[in-house]
Design a protein around this motif. Structure first.
Motif, PDB file in Angstrom:
ATOM      1  N   LEU A  17       0.841  -1.155  -0.051  1.00 18.25           N
ATOM      2  CA  LEU A  17      -0.005  -0.068   0.163  1.00 18.25           C
ATOM      3  C   LEU A  17       0.968   1.091   0.059  1.00 18.25           C
ATOM      4  N   GLY A  18       0.592   2.113  -0.955  1.00 12.24           N
ATOM      5  CA  GLY A  18       1.182   3.213  -1.111  1.00 12.24           C
ATOM      6  C   GLY A  18       0.510   4.452  -0.095  1.00 12.24           C
ATOM      7  N   LEU A  49       3.164  -4.686   3.491  1.00 11.56           N
ATOM      8  CA  LEU A  49       4.244  -3.531   3.066  1.00 11.56           C
ATOM      9  C   LEU A  49       3.281  -2.021   2.899  1.00 11.56           C
ATOM     10  N   PHE A  50       3.794  -1.157   4.018  1.00 16.27           N
ATOM     11  CA  PHE A  50       3.168   0.188   3.969  1.00 16.27           C
ATOM     12  C   PHE A  50       4.268   1.039   3.697  1.00 16.27           C
ATOM     13  N   ALA A 204       7.121  -0.630  -7.644  1.00 16.77           N
ATOM     14  CA  ALA A 204       6.551   0.103  -8.634  1.00 16.77           C
ATOM     15  C   ALA A 204       5.501   1.063  -8.123  1.00 16.77           C
ATOM     16  N   PHE A 205       5.790   2.333  -8.081  1.00 18.72           N
ATOM     17  CA  PHE A 205       4.710   3.152  -7.650  1.00 18.72           C
ATOM     18  C   PHE A 205       3.935   3.755  -8.660  1.00 18.72           C
ATOM     19  N   ILE A 279       2.943  -0.907  -5.441  1.00 20.13           N
ATOM     20  CA  ILE A 279       2.245  -0.284  -4.156  1.00 20.13           C
ATOM     21  C   ILE A 279       1.241   0.836  -4.576  1.00 20.13           C
ATOM     22  N   PRO A 280       0.222   0.128  -5.097  1.00 16.41           N
ATOM     23  CA  PRO A 280      -0.965   1.428  -5.457  1.00 16.41           C
ATOM     24  C   PRO A 280      -1.475   1.894  -4.257  1.00 16.41           C
TER      25      PRO A 280
END
Length: 339
Positions: A17-18, A49-50, A204-205, A279-280
């Protein structure tokens, strides 16, 4: 497809998670209560994953993540970034400043630890390479943070393959984070291979092309005045109108696969290579669960090839950043197209 992936010593959910847009960037952020709901729902759904940064909301995003997730600290891998933040001018206005000096990075890390309510950051990125400071000096200072136990592993953001190798010679680089989606393919020039070479993960952002690949953004004129997409050339009205013409065939393929457009974009990344972790970001619970569901989508080699023909550098109109932002990154670029 595996539901987890490795980032250095950490095993994380295949889709992270972005956290940026819970505080920053895309117009008015959600209420603190809604942001808290999204973070806790992600944790409960298995996201481990944050990803945050000192820049996001000039510290507000780290404070949010710290307040909401510190009680659950053992359940996830925490990533943050330093070297790009806000400095208040004489006029009282906070301005975005890149500062990779060792003393600035040390202070940035201390500030992040305090806001995040933690003793250690699992993955600490250099958010932007400060080109006035040798990359070896910035990474050397970050390596000291590892030795002091304040940071577990190091990452870089928006850098070239050459910079990755120079940094890795100073201290192992665990992850490199750059924009990557069907419509931004720059990492394919050299960075994906450099990561594979040194054993780093690629995070990947903006994997949903800042909303374009979700088929939910049709009128760029309605974007908030402070939305960071406004100055981006691809979102200029004429360019965006041209880019929207790429979506019908893309949506048809999503229907054929049996998933949503957003899930198709994320599944493509997961199928590209096992060291890629997207990381959407989202402010909506339904979008959160939709994104996580992309890990269950299966694509054939033929569908992968079709996707890359439908949307890519060959037909997307406009560069990804305006000139100033382009100058702040170190990533390789494709030669300008005639479009």
């Amino acid at each position: 497809m595996q539901t987890t992936r490795a980032i250095g010593p950490f095993t994380v959910s295949a889709i992270g998670l972005g956290c940026m847009n819970l505080s920053h960037a895309y117009g008015v952020p959600p209420s603190p209560e809604q942001a808290e709901r999204v973070l806790l729902a992600a944790l409960d759904a298995g996201v481990t994953l944050f990803d945050t940064a000192a820049l996001y909301g000039f510290g507000a995003n780290e404070e949010l993540v710290g307040r909401v997730l510190a009680p659950h600290r053992s359940r996830f891998t925490l990533a943050s970034k330093g070297g790009l933040g806000g400095v208040r001018g004489e006029d009282g206005v906070l301005r975005r400043v890149i500062d990779g000096r060792p003393e600035a990075l040390r202070q940035s890390c201390e500030d992040s630890l305090r806001r995040l309510k933690t003793d250690v950051i699992d993955l600490y990125y250099l958010h932007r390479w400060d080109k006035k400071v040798p990359i070896e000096d910035s990474v050397g200072a970050m390596a000291d943070l590892v030795r002091q136990g304040k940071v577990r592993t190091l990452g870089l953001s928006e850098v070239s393959a050459a910079t990755i190798r120079k940094a890795h010679a100073v201290h192992p680089i665990t992850a490199v984070q750059t924009e990557y989606s069907l419509w931004t393919r720059n990492p394919e020039i050299a960075v994906l291979e450099a990561c594979r070479e040194i054993g780093a993960s690629f995070v990947a952002f903006s994997p949903l092309a800042r909303g374009f690949l979700t088929d939910t953004l049709h009128d760029v004129g309605a974007l908030d005045a402070k939305d960071i997409r406004r100055p981006m050339p691809r979102f200029a009205p004429e360019n965006y109108a041209a880019n929207l013409k790429l979506l019908p065939a893309y949506k048809a393929l999503a229907t054929e696969v049996g998933c949503t457009p957003a899930q198709l974009a994320l599944a493509w990344l997961l199928h590209k290579a096992p060291h890629i972790v997207p990381i959407p970001g989202t402010t909506q619970l339904d979008h959160l669960h939709e994104d996580i569901g992309a890990a269950d989508v299966r694509l054939t080699p033929a569908q992968m090839a079709q996707l890359e023909t439908l949307i890519g550098e060959h037909n997307v109109v406009g560069p990804r950043y305006a000139p100033q932002a382009t100058g702040e990154v170190d990533t390789e670029n494709f030669a300008p197209s005639a479009g």
